[in-house]
Design an enzyme around this catalytic site. Sequence first.
Site, PDB file in Angstrom:
ATOM      1  CE  LYS A 183      -1.360  22.073   2.334  1.00 29.87           C
ATOM      2  NZ  LYS A 183      -2.552  22.944   2.220  1.00 29.87           N
ATOM      3  NE  ARG A 190      -5.387  18.566   5.087  1.00 30.13           N
ATOM      4  CZ  ARG A 190      -4.959  18.568   3.819  1.00 30.13           C
ATOM      5  NH1 ARG A 190      -3.805  18.047   3.502  1.00 30.13           N
ATOM      6  NH2 ARG A 190      -5.690  19.117   2.879  1.00 30.13           N
ATOM      7  NE  ARG A 249      -5.790  22.622  -6.925  1.00 28.07           N
ATOM      8  CZ  ARG A 249      -5.463  22.407  -5.640  1.00 28.07           C
ATOM      9  NH1 ARG A 249      -4.272  22.766  -5.197  1.00 28.07           N
ATOM     10  NH2 ARG A 249      -6.336  21.873  -4.810  1.00 28.07           N
ATOM     11  NE  ARG A 272      -7.160  18.137  -5.688  1.00 28.92           N
ATOM     12  CZ  ARG A 272      -6.448  18.506  -4.632  1.00 28.92           C
ATOM     13  NH1 ARG A 272      -5.181  18.878  -4.793  1.00 28.92           N
ATOM     14  NH2 ARG A 272      -6.966  18.515  -3.432  1.00 28.92           N
ATOM     15  NE  ARG A 312     -10.123  20.428  -0.647  1.00 25.80           N
ATOM     16  CZ  ARG A 312      -9.460  20.883  -1.703  1.00 25.80           C
ATOM     17  NH1 ARG A 312     -10.132  21.334  -2.763  1.00 25.80           N
ATOM     18  NH2 ARG A 312      -8.154  20.899  -1.711  1.00 25.80           N
TER      19      ARG A 312
HETATM   20  P1  AMP Z   1      -4.771  18.045  -0.503  1.00 25.47           P
HETATM   21  O1  AMP Z   1      -4.233  17.580  -1.818  1.00 25.47           O
HETATM   22  O2  AMP Z   1      -3.699  18.241   0.519  1.00 25.47           O
HETATM   23  O3  AMP Z   1      -5.670  19.254  -0.660  1.00 25.47           O
HETATM   24  O4  AMP Z   1      -5.689  16.856   0.061  1.00 25.47           O
HETATM   25  C1  AMP Z   1      -6.818  16.403  -0.663  1.00 25.47           C
HETATM   26  C2  AMP Z   1      -7.707  15.596   0.255  1.00 25.47           C
HETATM   27  O5  AMP Z   1      -7.010  14.450   0.735  1.00 25.47           O
HETATM   28  C3  AMP Z   1      -8.167  16.329   1.512  1.00 25.47           C
HETATM   29  O6  AMP Z   1      -9.308  17.137   1.283  1.00 25.47           O
HETATM   30  C4  AMP Z   1      -8.484  15.141   2.427  1.00 25.47           C
HETATM   31  O7  AMP Z   1      -9.698  14.517   2.072  1.00 25.47           O
HETATM   32  C5  AMP Z   1      -7.357  14.178   2.084  1.00 25.47           C
HETATM   33  N1  AMP Z   1      -6.163  14.428   2.922  1.00 25.47           N
HETATM   34  C6  AMP Z   1      -4.955  14.889   2.526  1.00 25.47           C
HETATM   35  N2  AMP Z   1      -4.109  14.970   3.554  1.00 25.47           N
HETATM   36  C7  AMP Z   1      -4.782  14.554   4.640  1.00 25.47           C
HETATM   37  C8  AMP Z   1      -4.461  14.420   6.009  1.00 25.47           C
HETATM   38  N3  AMP Z   1      -3.249  14.763   6.487  1.00 25.47           N
HETATM   39  N4  AMP Z   1      -5.409  13.957   6.841  1.00 25.47           N
HETATM   40  C9  AMP Z   1      -6.634  13.606   6.404  1.00 25.47           C
HETATM   41  N5  AMP Z   1      -7.021  13.730   5.121  1.00 25.47           N
HETATM   42  C10 AMP Z   1      -6.106  14.189   4.227  1.00 25.47           C
END
Ligand code: AMP
Length: 214
Positions: free
Chosen positions: A14, A89, A128, A161, A172
Amino acid sequence: MDVVVLLGPPGCGKGTAAACLVQKLGFIQMSSGDMLRDIVAHKTATGIDAATYMIRGALVPDIMIGRMISDLIEAGPDSARYLLDGFPRTDGQMSILDDILADCGGVLRAVVLIEVNEAMLIERLVGRRVCPACKAVYHVVTLAPKQADICDACGAALVQREDDRPETISQRLEGYHRQTAGLIDAYAARGVLKRVDGSGGVDVFTARMIRAFE
Ligand code: AMP
């Protein structure tokens, strides 16, 4: 205001897709993950709360992320074209987005589902590395920096991360199937879903993304 949503499991690309669409098509990117990581780094009260979910690979509560997204969209110009990377999400977040769009007369132009098989997702997430300063993203094998663990763009030390560690990755991915995958059918039923193959290298993938918007 136009909105495009990027949907797909962690590691599907993404962020890569967003970077190319911002550069080539002038979208404004809103990455919910980056927004949350910023408030965690700044140790705001919400950030400290968010970290307790993120560290174990769980989603933060809908109300928390919904408020952040609505504040930003509502503060932006009516002519903006937003690319939502990582939001919505859950079913609840889908409703929040509908409400935000209804309030500001915005239109959901497309939901782009990036499809990648699970083995490749895990390989991408485990390898990553990210730059905490300029947010550039690398991979130890497929997109290695010129000098090990140093960002090509700004020279900062790269990090893994916390939530890219193997034990958190499985949480996840499980959360994606349980809470997010249902949005695919819902958006397909509305006729806004576009599917893009997220496999292969960055160049091949970004070319597919651009084609999806022609
Ligand atoms: P990402 O960078 O999109 O993989 O997001 C990293 C983490 O942020 C996720 O594993 C969630 O803990 C939190 N997160 C990101 N976007 C959302 C969302 N739309 N709703 C809830 N938690 C989120």
